[in-house]
Motif scaffolding. Structure first.
Motif: not given
Length: 321
Positions: A218-230
């Motif tokens: 599983v490969n996942g990415i997240i863009d948080f509302k505060n600008g931090i990415q994962f």
């Protein structure tokens, strides 16, 4: 109420050490009853842990007037149905993760819960010392403005970080929702929410070598509302020599590195490197149960509300569907 009197539904492997004994070790908390479909196992658990009542029926447990809270520790496929029964019976609920099989069921559970939130999700790592230290370092701006976080979980088929059971239900998607990823990723995704707040977007890709819904990669990415990415990758088909379990948070002044199954946190900046060592309690859910009991007694806030559990399921589905 002065005491939270607990009933456990699903007194299996997880309840044996991680959580079960803690209900009698927490102030203003008492384990009153356990329920398993297998009478022999239910009775055995009750006798070994000095629990007054044991049942083979959920309905019988819920009819016990002493019980005002229920710990649901069954496999995910039964969570929605059991949680509804407990809430209908006006019981507080401490719900194991993942809270449901999928995001659709999670939304259904959320719609079922009244305005007075009576559910706590058992994302217990929020209350463990190492992860609280990470939170402290983030909040104190120890590495400056954070840009992104990275998780790498590489485990072989013989991995030792996931509880093994006789039937190995975690590899049956109809029971677990999708294999080992669905079992451990809720903890990691929940901590990301705890550290970084609301999510803007989550996307991902998943591979099942046998096309059976068990996501081995599983490969996942997240863009948080505060600008931090994962970005994160989970691989349950790695070689034994390549096993890895690490999260690294990158800031303008340095990094915070930790593991989900270790008790060490490393702060590394241009000026210094500090290593913080911690020791988890034997009953690892005890700190979370303390916070949950206090919340149910009106002495604190919800340590992990249902909304967090629903968001976690939304991210899991976004990564795997």
């Amino acid at each position: 109420m002065k005491t939270i009197n607990w009933g456990i539904i699903g007194a299996g492997d997880v309840a044996e050490v991680k959580s079960g004994p803690a209900f009698n070790k927490v102030e203003n908390s008492k384990l009153v009853a356990v329920m398993r479909r297998n009478a022999t196992k239910a009775k055995d658990f009750a006798e070994r842990h000095n629990v007054p009542f044991w049942y083979t029926s959920i309905e019988d447990l819920l009819e016990n007037p002493e019980i005002n809270a229920v710990y649901i520790a069954t496999p995910p496929s039964t969570h929605l149905e059991i949680a509804k029964k407990c809430l209908q019976a006006k019981k507080f609920v401490y719900l194991e993760k993942p809270i449901t099989l999928n995001y659709t069921e999670a939304k259904e559970l959320k719609a079922f819960v009244s305005k007075n939130d009576t559910v706590v999700v058992a994302h217990y790592r929020r209350q463990l010392p190492a992860f609280l230290k990470v939170k402290e370092l983030i909040d104190s701006n120890a590495i400056g403005k954070i840009s992104f976080a990275d998780i790498t979980i590489l485990q072989s088929k013989e991995n030792k970080i996931i509880t093994k059971t006789e039937a190995n239900w975690r590899l049956n998607p109809k029971i677990s929702g999708g294999g080992y990823f669905n079992d451990i990723a809720p903890h990691q995704i929940d901590l990301l929410l705890y550290y970084f707040g609301e999510i803007e977007t989550a996307k991902g890709f998943a591979k099942s070598s046998q096309n059976n819904g068990v996501h081995e990669l599983v490969n996942g990415i997240i863009d948080f509302k505060n600008g931090i990415q994962f970005r994160g990758i989970w691989n349950f088909n790695a070689s034994e020599k390549d096993t890895k379990d690490v999260c690294k948070i990158y800031g303008e002044k340095g990094t915070i590195t930790f593991s989900f199954y270790d008790e060490k946190v490393v702060l590394s900046t241009n000026e210094k490197e500090e290593i913080f060592d911690f020791e988890n309690p034997v009953n690892i859910q005890k700190p979370m149960i303390v916070a949950t009991v206090n919340y149910f007694l009106g002495k604190g806030k919800n340590p992990c509300d249902l909304e967090n559990g629903v968001t976690v399921m939304k991210v899991i589905d976004a990564f795997t569907k």
